[in-house]
Design an enzyme around this catalytic site. Structure first.
Site, PDB file in Angstrom:
ATOM      1  N   LYS A 651      56.943  -2.165 -37.889  1.00 57.98           N
ATOM      2  CA  LYS A 651      56.856  -3.631 -37.809  1.00 57.98           C
ATOM      3  C   LYS A 651      55.382  -3.968 -38.031  1.00 57.98           C
ATOM      4  O   LYS A 651      54.566  -3.870 -37.115  1.00 57.98           O
ATOM      5  CB  LYS A 651      57.329  -4.059 -36.427  1.00 57.98           C
ATOM      6  CG  LYS A 651      57.803  -5.488 -36.226  1.00 57.98           C
ATOM      7  CD  LYS A 651      57.033  -6.575 -36.878  1.00 57.98           C
ATOM      8  CE  LYS A 651      56.034  -7.240 -35.959  1.00 57.98           C
ATOM      9  NZ  LYS A 651      55.176  -8.212 -36.649  1.00 57.98           N
ATOM     10  N   GLU A 732      47.092   0.914 -27.857  1.00 56.95           N
ATOM     11  CA  GLU A 732      45.643   0.805 -28.103  1.00 56.95           C
ATOM     12  C   GLU A 732      45.302  -0.671 -28.134  1.00 56.95           C
ATOM     13  O   GLU A 732      45.838  -1.400 -28.966  1.00 56.95           O
ATOM     14  CB  GLU A 732      45.285   1.453 -29.446  1.00 56.95           C
ATOM     15  CG  GLU A 732      45.723   2.892 -29.595  1.00 56.95           C
ATOM     16  CD  GLU A 732      44.976   3.832 -28.677  1.00 56.95           C
ATOM     17  OE1 GLU A 732      43.880   3.460 -28.204  1.00 56.95           O
ATOM     18  OE2 GLU A 732      45.498   4.930 -28.405  1.00 56.95           O
ATOM     19  N   CYS A 766      38.321  -3.824 -33.492  1.00 54.45           N
ATOM     20  CA  CYS A 766      38.356  -3.597 -32.053  1.00 54.45           C
ATOM     21  C   CYS A 766      37.065  -2.923 -31.606  1.00 54.45           C
ATOM     22  O   CYS A 766      36.623  -3.090 -30.481  1.00 54.45           O
ATOM     23  CB  CYS A 766      39.552  -2.731 -31.701  1.00 54.45           C
ATOM     24  SG  CYS A 766      39.655  -1.296 -32.750  1.00 54.45           S
ATOM     25  N   GLU A 862      37.287 -11.183 -25.646  1.00 51.29           N
ATOM     26  CA  GLU A 862      37.277 -10.663 -27.005  1.00 51.29           C
ATOM     27  C   GLU A 862      37.420 -11.835 -27.969  1.00 51.29           C
ATOM     28  O   GLU A 862      38.406 -12.568 -27.924  1.00 51.29           O
ATOM     29  CB  GLU A 862      38.424  -9.668 -27.222  1.00 51.29           C
ATOM     30  CG  GLU A 862      38.360  -9.021 -28.583  1.00 51.29           C
ATOM     31  CD  GLU A 862      39.501  -8.028 -28.842  1.00 51.29           C
ATOM     32  OE1 GLU A 862      40.650  -8.337 -28.493  1.00 51.29           O
ATOM     33  OE2 GLU A 862      39.212  -6.964 -29.418  1.00 51.29           O
TER      34      GLU A 862
HETATM   35  P1  NAP Z   1      48.442  -8.777 -31.856  1.00 50.76           P
HETATM   36  O1  NAP Z   1      48.498 -10.228 -32.022  1.00 50.76           O
HETATM   37  O2  NAP Z   1      48.564  -8.232 -30.492  1.00 50.76           O
HETATM   38  O3  NAP Z   1      49.569  -8.164 -32.800  1.00 50.76           O
HETATM   39  C1  NAP Z   1      49.779  -6.801 -32.908  1.00 50.76           C
HETATM   40  C2  NAP Z   1      51.200  -6.551 -33.362  1.00 50.76           C
HETATM   41  O4  NAP Z   1      52.089  -6.926 -32.321  1.00 50.76           O
HETATM   42  C3  NAP Z   1      51.619  -7.377 -34.563  1.00 50.76           C
HETATM   43  O5  NAP Z   1      52.431  -6.621 -35.386  1.00 50.76           O
HETATM   44  C4  NAP Z   1      52.381  -8.514 -33.925  1.00 50.76           C
HETATM   45  O6  NAP Z   1      53.300  -9.122 -34.799  1.00 50.76           O
HETATM   46  C5  NAP Z   1      53.103  -7.779 -32.831  1.00 50.76           C
HETATM   47  N1  NAP Z   1      53.595  -8.634 -31.750  1.00 50.76           N
HETATM   48  C6  NAP Z   1      53.160  -9.859 -31.387  1.00 50.76           C
HETATM   49  N2  NAP Z   1      53.883 -10.302 -30.318  1.00 50.76           N
HETATM   50  C7  NAP Z   1      54.767  -9.341 -30.032  1.00 50.76           C
HETATM   51  C8  NAP Z   1      55.769  -9.207 -29.050  1.00 50.76           C
HETATM   52  N3  NAP Z   1      56.009 -10.155 -28.147  1.00 50.76           N
HETATM   53  N4  NAP Z   1      56.494  -8.076 -29.024  1.00 50.76           N
HETATM   54  C9  NAP Z   1      56.274  -7.099 -29.910  1.00 50.76           C
HETATM   55  N5  NAP Z   1      55.349  -7.190 -30.870  1.00 50.76           N
HETATM   56  C10 NAP Z   1      54.588  -8.287 -30.922  1.00 50.76           C
HETATM   57  O7  NAP Z   1      47.088  -8.163 -32.454  1.00 50.76           O
HETATM   58  P2  NAP Z   1      46.431  -8.448 -33.853  1.00 50.76           P
HETATM   59  O8  NAP Z   1      45.889  -9.828 -33.868  1.00 50.76           O
HETATM   60  O9  NAP Z   1      47.345  -8.055 -34.937  1.00 50.76           O
HETATM   61  O10 NAP Z   1      45.236  -7.403 -33.832  1.00 50.76           O
HETATM   62  C11 NAP Z   1      44.024  -7.650 -33.235  1.00 50.76           C
HETATM   63  C12 NAP Z   1      43.945  -6.997 -31.856  1.00 50.76           C
HETATM   64  O11 NAP Z   1      44.199  -5.619 -31.971  1.00 50.76           O
HETATM   65  C13 NAP Z   1      42.587  -7.104 -31.220  1.00 50.76           C
HETATM   66  O12 NAP Z   1      42.738  -7.390 -29.868  1.00 50.76           O
HETATM   67  C14 NAP Z   1      42.004  -5.727 -31.406  1.00 50.76           C
HETATM   68  O13 NAP Z   1      41.014  -5.387 -30.484  1.00 50.76           O
HETATM   69  C15 NAP Z   1      43.206  -4.878 -31.283  1.00 50.76           C
HETATM   70  N6  NAP Z   1      43.015  -3.614 -31.954  1.00 50.76           N
HETATM   71  C16 NAP Z   1      42.842  -2.496 -31.180  1.00 50.76           C
HETATM   72  C17 NAP Z   1      42.644  -1.282 -31.791  1.00 50.76           C
HETATM   73  C18 NAP Z   1      42.441  -0.029 -30.988  1.00 50.76           C
HETATM   74  O14 NAP Z   1      42.499   1.057 -31.553  1.00 50.76           O
HETATM   75  N7  NAP Z   1      42.213  -0.118 -29.694  1.00 50.76           N
HETATM   76  C19 NAP Z   1      42.610  -1.200 -33.176  1.00 50.76           C
HETATM   77  C20 NAP Z   1      42.805  -2.357 -33.922  1.00 50.76           C
HETATM   78  C21 NAP Z   1      43.016  -3.551 -33.295  1.00 50.76           C
HETATM   79  P3  NAP Z   1      52.920 -10.525 -35.487  1.00 50.76           P
HETATM   80  O15 NAP Z   1      51.724 -10.261 -36.302  1.00 50.76           O
HETATM   81  O16 NAP Z   1      54.109 -10.788 -36.293  1.00 50.76           O
HETATM   82  O17 NAP Z   1      52.689 -11.488 -34.397  1.00 50.76           O
END
Ligand code: NAP
Length: 972
Positions: A651, A732, A766, A862
């Protein structure tokens, strides 16, 4: 003829060598004697050499006597020659510190003066006069800090002007006279082009050339007016084409096409030095006016090898000294043959290299006045005098500048003197050179059989840029295409489409992606469950083989995949390329890892029983990925799941579904069965949520925000009807990462590292730095340089290779970041806001705040955008307290040259990935396994030795092998 020539070369070489060795005897205990002793010690003791070079490097930035004493203690306690250890003991006594500090400073500055003649052009005049009186010429090089901003480039240019004007005013006394100098410009400058362009980006030669030529034109006009010669110095290999292209563009400009008092360097240690010469020869013929080539061996030998090794690039230079020497001789032939289009100058400290140039030139009938020989200031003075005595023109390369910014230069010269590879040392046999070479550890080669990192695209080398440009054109041609779900064998299209837009041109639809529904989740899970047992039971090496094939296919398509990310996720060239590299690494790494786990381990050695311990896949994995590493992370999580024997349903994030589509297609082509890896885009709070909550899901691999990650952990804990497994969750999450700049840090590196960490990919990583803590007296200077550097950042569309900061991912992300900036304006002081281009792209100005309260929103939350909060700490300990004041603990950085502080950070800066003296972004698979502590995630580090375990479950099978009192000896 050849034999006669060789005999003459040897004869002249012996003569030069003989004269060169007639050094005046150094009087014991004079400063020069001490310098020589130190260099000898460093030569004998590699450990002392490293410490000495590091100490010399940090010394000028130490602002107090106690800081000098502290560093002496830390660097030299218990090691090095006796006198140095005594100094280290003395440093322990506060009463002796001022005097010790003074003596050491004077010693090191005196050593520096051997290679650097003055802090300013005016200060250098006496040394130049002395050379002129000996009939020796000069070329002046201005040492300085790395250029990180336009303000610094302008300041550098102004220094070149001052230099030229000062030399012109003193021309009569600093110019060498005599027959051999007739017709030779009396003033001679060596210019480093990287000083004139803050964004010296090999992928963007047009941009770099234009910026530099704009700055250089007025200088060249003045040079012409004053009768001065300008030489373009050559720097590291990755900048070679930039320098050559800028040179070529400039000398072909109508205004300068007939200007002959200009030159460029060719480095004979490069494998393609002869091609360089041929190209430059063609250029000289094309423009119809000659220019000079300074043929040298090259001064970045150590650095080039390290950079090549770190990036898995081929080493661009000869690794054996003898090969460089013979290339120098072949280049000499070519250079002399190219006369009069090319005018030869030979920069070498080797009597053989000098002799062969003289003899060959004379054999060709060239007059001695056509030749020039150059040596570095403070080196091989005997040879210099011997060459001059031979009636030839000699010139000394004279660096001018303050000691602090001159340190990199000084350390290079010291390295040559204490040389680990003695490039320039005359008279050493190859065996002696080999002995002096450091034993370079080659971990990559050691592990090459198992896993080797893919290499980043060499945009500085021919062909790479062109392939990327054509991939961008090709992908642009596919704009507007539709992408179905990939559900088992079926390509499912009859679903509502969501549009993906190019963030730099939001009016442009990049692609349309079918949106899955909860019913699609059911069917995908059912298909995966059905196919899972067969995949699980396939031998690990078969699964590994398929992933390796996928990595190879990715390599073939790397530029197209990178181009997709340029348009879909607004990744600038290097970032997009790095994403593909990381994805390839994950495929290869987890393939190697699963082979490591393959086969049962036999436990215990009791007779009559056999215990097998082995791993197998858990079941069906939901892979829920973020958009910011749109290929790397989704590939990493999927490759681990697949390698371990699970089925995976992907997904992707709503902002980056198209690159994930390409990944799944590629995995199918590589041989992963279509039911084992499926593509299910759709809304996170609908498809994503249904997927993770589904009773048929055994494992959730999630990377994303804390908010979603924590919800998902809760959802996964709930057991639903029909569920057979307790779900395993790997999550993560986010970060609020800090970098500390200590007060002895190298600011060139610290500011460049901070800017890259905070503003690369517009801060949407991140691992990005969003808090900067500066210690003590480094603050003012660091802030000044940071301000200018941020002002000079190039914000623009990611398809332009000159862009450093792209637009952010979406309009809503932009609005959210802007809200944070507004809140920063209320709570803190705005230091600088960068520029953004006009147009509809989702641009956000790179922004820095100072005087930030520790509990301000911008200090704690963040932001995921190009916003940096700066704090000032009185001590390193306070800086550590500020840096660790966050529930997140993902990455952290320290720029320091204080061993005690570095050690303290190792122990107390408890984050998942701590980086010392480098940027905090860009972790490399297998070398810097990545993942956070505390609220930054649960799970083992991606790209590390424990990661794959999470996707497998261990089983134990115990068999009683005793039958009627008899058992085989080996337990089988
Ligand atoms: P996000 O909004 O949390 O989305 C991540 C994934 O989760 C997307 O595929 C999203 O789908 C899905 N999602 C959203 N709501 C969900 C739910 N209720 N149930 C299941 N899945 C759901 O994060 P992002 O904006 O894509 O990425 C940025 C974040 O990722 C930042 O906080 C960053 O720090 C973190 N990050 C961490 C790492 C690490 O290794 N620690 C690496 C990269 C990024 P949709 O897009 O369709 O909403």
């Amino acid at each position: 003829m050849e034999i006669a020539l060789e005999a003459s070369i040897r004869e002249l070489e012996q003569k030069l060598r003989h004269s060169a060795e007639e050094h005046p005897h150094l009087l014991a205990l004079t400063p020069a004697w001490w310098q020589q002793r130190f260099l000898d010690w460093a030569n004998e003791d590699p450990d002392f050499r490293v410490k000495l070079l590091r100490f010399v490097d940090v010394l000028p930035t130490l602002r107090t006597a106690s800081s000098v004493a502290d560093h002496v203690r830390q660097y030299f306690r218990g090691s090095g020659p006796e006198i140095v250890q005594t100094a280290s003991d003395i440093a322990a006594q506060p009463v002796f510190r001022p005097i010790l500090s003074r003596v050491i400073r004077q010693g090191v500055f005196a050593m520096a003066r051997r290679f650097i003649v003055g802090a300013s052009p005016a200060e250098a005049l006496p040394a130049l006069r002395e050379l002129a009186q000996q009939g020796i010429g000069y070329t002046v090089d201005l040492l300085g800090e790395a250029t990180l901003s336009d303000a610094e480039a302008d300041a550098y240019l102004a220094r070149y002007f001052t230099l030229l004007e000062t030399l012109a005013a003193a021309c009569e006394t600093v110019a060498s006279h005599g027959e051999r100098w007739q017709g030779v410009p009396p003033i001679n400058l060596s210019v480093k082009l990287s000083t004139l362009c803050p964004h010296f980006e090999p992928a963007a030669p047009e941009h770099v050339s234009a910026v530099i030529r704009n700055r250089l034109r007025p200088l060249l006009r003045l040079a012409r007016q004053q009768g001065a010669f300008i030489n373009f110095d050559m720097e590291q290999y990755r900048y070679r084409h930039l320098v050559q292209q800028t040179f070529s563009d400039l000398v072909l400009e109508p205004e300068f096409v007939d200007f002959s008092d200009i030159g460029i360097v060719v480095q004979a240690y490069l494998r393609d030095a002869e091609e360089d010469l041929a190209r430059l020869h063609a250029l000289a013929k094309r423009r119809g006016a000659p220019f000079t080539i300074r043929l040298v061996k090259g001064a970045y030998w150590d650095e080039e090898r390290i950079v090549a090794s770190q990036n898995s690039w081929p080493v661009p230079l000869f690794e054996e000294k003898a090969d460089t020497d013979s290339c120098f001789e072949r280049c000499t032939d070519a250079l002399l043959a190219a006369w009069p289009h090319l005018r030869p100058a030979f920069g070498t400290h080797n009597p053989r290299s000098v002799a062969q140039a003289i003899v060959k030139a004379r054999a060709r009938g060239l007059r001695d006045s056509v030749l020039e020989f150059q040596v570095l200031c403070g080196m091989v003075e005997g040879l210099r005098t011997a060459v001059a005595a031979e009636g030839l023109r000699t010139r000394v390369y004279v660096p001018i500048g303050e000691i602090i910014p001159g340190m990199a230069y000084l350390v290079r010269r010291l390295l040559e003197n204490t040389s680990n590879q003695a490039w320039f040392h005359a008279g050493l046999s190859e065996a002696a050179v080999q002995r002096l070479r450091p034993k370079v550890e080659k971990p990559l080669e050691r592990e090459a059989r198992v896993f080797r990192n893919a290499s980043p695209a060499r945009f500085f080398a021919p062909g790479f840029r062109e392939r990327m440009l054509s991939a961008l054109t090709k992908v642009r041609g596919s704009f507007g295409a539709s992408y179905p779900l990939l559900r088992g064998e079926r390509r499912v299209s009859g679903r509502p489409l969501a549009q993906v837009r190019y963030p730099a041109e939001p009016e442009t639809v990049f692609g349309q992606v079918a949106q899955g529904s909860p019913a699609d989740v059911d069917s995908a899970v059912a298909l995966a469950r059905g196919a899972f047992p067969a995949w699980r039971d396939r031998p690990a090496d078969e699964r590994a083989g398929i992933l390796r094939r996928a990595a190879e296919m990715m390599e073939e398509r790397r530029f197209e995949l990178a181009a997709v990310m340029v348009y879909e996720s607004a990744k600038p060239w290097h970032e997009a390329d790095a994403d593909v590299v990381e994805a390839m690494d994950y495929l290869q790494y987890y393939a190697a890892e699963v082979e490591r786990y393959a086969g049962p381990r036999i436990l215990g050695d009791q007779l009559g029983e056999r215990n097998e311990y082995f791993y197998q896949g858990r079941g069906v994995a939901a892979v829920v990925a973020p958009w910011n590493f749109p290929l790397a992370i989704v590939t990493g999580m999927s490759a681990a799941a697949l390698a371990a024997g699970n089925a995976a349903i992907l997904k992707p994030a709503s902002q980056s579904p198209i690159i994930a589509y390409h990944l799944v297609e590629l995995l199918h082509e590589a041989g992963v069965p279509p039911e084992i890896v499926q593509y299910l885009p759709g809304r996170g709070d609908e498809v994503g949520q249904t997927l993770v909550e589904h009773p048929g899901i055994d494992l959730i691999a999630f990377t994303g925000s804390n908010a979603v990650g924590l919800t998902l952990l809760t959802a996964a804990a709930k057991v639903r009807p029909g569920q057979r497994n307790v779900k395993r969750v790997i999550a993560e999450l986010g970060g609020k990462n800090a970098i500390i700049i200590d007060d002895d840090a190298d600011l060139d590196e610290a500011i460049a590292g901070t800017v890259t960490s905070a503003f690369g990919y517009a801060g949407q990583k991140c691992s990005a730095c969003s808090r900067l803590v500066i210690v003590g007296l480094a603050y003012n200077q660091a802030m000044e340089r940071l301000r200018h550097a941020v002002e000079s950042l190039i914000v623009g569309p990611p398809h332009d290779p000159a862009t450093f900061v792209p637009p952010v991912i979406s309009g809503s992300a932009r609005d959210k970041i802007r809200e944070y900036i507004e809140s920063g304006r209320r709570s803190s002081r705005l230091l600088v806001e960068g520029h953004i281009p006009p147009g509809s792209g989702y641009y956000v100005r790179p922004t820095v705040f100072t005087d930030v309260p520790l509990d301000a929103h911008i200090a704690c939350e963040e932001i995921f955008g190009p916003v940096l909060a700066v704090f000032h700490a009185a001590s390193f300990e306070e800086a550590l307290r500020i840096a660790t004041r966050s529930p997140f603990a993902l990455t952290g950085g320290v720029f320091s040259r204080n061993p005690r502080h570095i050690d303290l950070a190792r122990r107390q800066f408890r984050v998942g990935n701590l980086y010392i003296n480098r940027k905090t972004t860009g972790a490399i698979v297998g070398r810097q396994p990545f993942g956070g502590l505390a609220m930054s995630g649960v799970g083992e580090k991606a790209g590390g030795p424990d990661y794959l375990r999470q996707f497998m479950e261990p089983r134990v099978v115990t068999e009683n092998t005793m039958r009627r009192g008899f058992a085989p000896e080996d337990g089988a």
